[in-house]
Design an enzyme around this catalytic site. Structure first.
Site, PDB file in Angstrom:
ATOM      1  CE  LYS A  55     -63.777  20.006 -29.519  1.00  0.00           C
ATOM      2  NZ  LYS A  55     -64.331  20.807 -30.601  1.00  0.00           N
ATOM      3  CE1 TYR A  76     -59.091  17.288 -31.113  1.00  0.00           C
ATOM      4  CE2 TYR A  76     -57.136  15.914 -30.911  1.00  0.00           C
ATOM      5  CZ  TYR A  76     -58.230  16.540 -30.341  1.00  0.00           C
ATOM      6  OH  TYR A  76     -58.447  16.418 -28.992  1.00  0.00           O
ATOM      7  CG  ASP A 123     -53.440  20.309 -22.558  1.00  0.00           C
ATOM      8  OD1 ASP A 123     -52.408  19.993 -21.928  1.00  0.00           O
ATOM      9  OD2 ASP A 123     -54.261  19.484 -23.003  1.00  0.00           O
TER      10      ASP A 123
HETATM   11  C1  F6R Z   1     -60.436  15.878 -25.624  1.00  0.00           C
HETATM   12  C2  F6R Z   1     -59.200  15.236 -25.138  1.00  0.00           C
HETATM   13  C3  F6R Z   1     -59.165  13.763 -24.972  1.00  0.00           C
HETATM   14  C4  F6R Z   1     -58.331  13.116 -26.075  1.00  0.00           C
HETATM   15  C5  F6R Z   1     -58.341  11.588 -25.963  1.00  0.00           C
HETATM   16  C6  F6R Z   1     -57.450  10.921 -26.988  1.00  0.00           C
HETATM   17  O1  F6R Z   1     -60.269  17.255 -25.720  1.00  0.00           O
HETATM   18  O2  F6R Z   1     -58.206  15.881 -24.920  1.00  0.00           O
HETATM   19  O3  F6R Z   1     -60.455  13.219 -24.932  1.00  0.00           O
HETATM   20  O4  F6R Z   1     -58.798  13.515 -27.336  1.00  0.00           O
HETATM   21  O5  F6R Z   1     -57.890  11.188 -24.688  1.00  0.00           O
HETATM   22  O6  F6R Z   1     -56.193  11.485 -26.881  1.00  0.00           O
HETATM   23  P1  F6R Z   1     -54.940  11.058 -27.771  1.00  0.00           P
HETATM   24  O7  F6R Z   1     -55.369  11.165 -29.216  1.00  0.00           O
HETATM   25  O8  F6R Z   1     -53.907  12.048 -27.377  1.00  0.00           O
HETATM   26  O9  F6R Z   1     -54.598   9.637 -27.376  1.00  0.00           O
HETATM   27 MG    MG Z   2     -54.627  17.597 -23.146  1.00  0.00          MG
HETATM   28 MG    MG Z   3     -57.933  20.561 -21.800  1.00  0.00          MG
END
Ligand code: F6R
Ligand code: MG
Ligand code: MG
Length: 369
Positions: free
Chosen positions: A230, A227, A10
């Protein structure tokens, strides 16, 4: 011999974490095409599932080739530069190290590679997943290669009847063990049933030692110690002949089984098999989904892909996944929708616990008066 390498990352989402931007995929295709022109690759196919770009490559340089891994790394880096220009979300999110040091493993991107002797006809399926993590393939790999209720070939086809050897990795302590199906399935299940810690890396034919499947087991949070998103795994499965038939390889996905991932990598949700046209999670950043691209290899060239889940035969699974999704969502921030404390990718627990530490009173002291 031909080596199949699927390397994915990603490097930026469009919009949010929902999809890959077409310009990034085009950049990936151009880089792969150039590598083909200069003879590094036999062939390539660039695809995506959600916000992850998957580089599907064939070559003659074997597994863990520095040149191939460098090609993937450089492509992701160039893609990151473009993602930054477009201000895509989380640009470069999976590139966890500053400089490439010879192998993509441990650097953030996920990889699955197998070196094979191409058969007279070589059908393969490459799976691409988003909003879930390494270990999500334990259940389907078990069903494909060890469960006669899924794969009748294990019972009635000579080539499969002697069973398969599973390489299981302990992703936390970096250990591996080979366990044989069917003899050791009860032992094996104690590990496979805990996909957060144990993940099937490879499956081989017990008779010939030939590789049947390989998956990415890279755990981003274990690499970075925090973190970072994923792992969104990939896997390559060989089909037909001494391996499960195409339909036996796809059959495990007729159950929308529960995986870790979904919103903030911190929830349980059903894995939904989708066509490429639907490979862009949006509802609650999900639900977790998986695409299956089928190819016939011809002297290392990819004939295809066929979008294998683009089939009304999977409509019921998708409807059921939505029902399960609704049901789990109704739990809001409660387990078992939310992951157990120690498995959540996001948590405010240390901060909240620190803030409230002085307000907790001992039950024993209160009882003693
Ligand atoms: C799960 C994922 C999304 C983000 C969520 C919050 O793998 O990528 O669910 O965790 O959109 O993202 P941030 O912390 O970047 O605002
Ligand atoms: Mg992403
Ligand atoms: Mg992804």
């Amino acid at each position: 011999m031909v080596t199949l390498s699927v390397i994915k990352a990603d490097i930026g989402g469009f919009v949010g974490h929902s999809e890959s931007h077409p310009d990034i995929l085009d950049l990936g295709r151009e880089e792969m095409e150039r590598a083909k022109q200069r003879g590094l690759l036999i062939d390539c196919h660039v695809s995506h599932c959600g916000d992850d770009m998957f580089l599907i490559m064939s070559h003659e340089r074997g597994e863990d080739s520095e040149e191939i891994h460098r090609l993937a790394w450089d492509t992701f880096q160039k893609g990151t530069e473009l993602a930054k220009k477009l201000k895509l979300y989380g640009a470069g999110q999976d590139l966890l190290v500053d400089a490439f040091s010879g192998n993509i493993r441990g650097a953030g991107p996920g990889s699955a590679e197998m070196e094979i002797e191409e058969r007279p006809s070589e059908p393969i399926i490459v799976f691409l997943a988003d909003k879930t993590s390494a270990g999500a393939f334990n259940l389907p790999l078990y069903k494909m290669f060890a469960d006669p209720f899924n794969t009748p070939g294990l019972v009635i086809a000579e080539g499969l009847h002697d069973g398969f050897a599973f390489e299981v990795q302990d992703v936390r302590d970096h250990l591996k063990i080979i366990l044989n199906a069917p003899d050791e399935i009860y032992d094996m299940m104690i590990f496979l049933g805990a996909p957060n810690r144990y993940a099937v890396k490879r499956v081989r034919c017990r008779n010939t030692g030939e590789i049947g499947a390989v998956s990415s087991t890279d755990k981003l949070s274990l690499i970075a110690g925090r973190y970072v998103g994923k792992d969104d795994p990939t896997m390559i499965v060989r089909c037909q002949g001494a391996f499960p038939a195409v339909g036996e390889v796809l059959e495990p996905f007729t159950t929308p089984f529960i995986v870790e991932g979904w919103m903030r990598g911190s929830h349980h949700g059903p894995l939904m098999p989708v066509s490429l046209a639907d490979a862009h999670p949006s509802r609650f950043d999900g639900p977790p989904r998986i695409v299956a691209l089928g190819f016939q290899l011809a002297e290392g060239k990819f004939v295809g892909p066929r979008d294998m889940f683009d089939d009304p035969g999977f409509d019921h699974v998708r409807a059921k996944a939505n029902e399960i999704g609704d049901y789990l969502r109704a739990h809001g921030p409660f387990e078992p929708h939310r992951l157990p404390l120690e498995e959540m990718e996001y948590t405010t627990m240390p901060v909240v616990a620190g803030k409230l530490a002085s307000r907790w009173k001992s039950l024993e002291e209160e009882a003693a008066g």
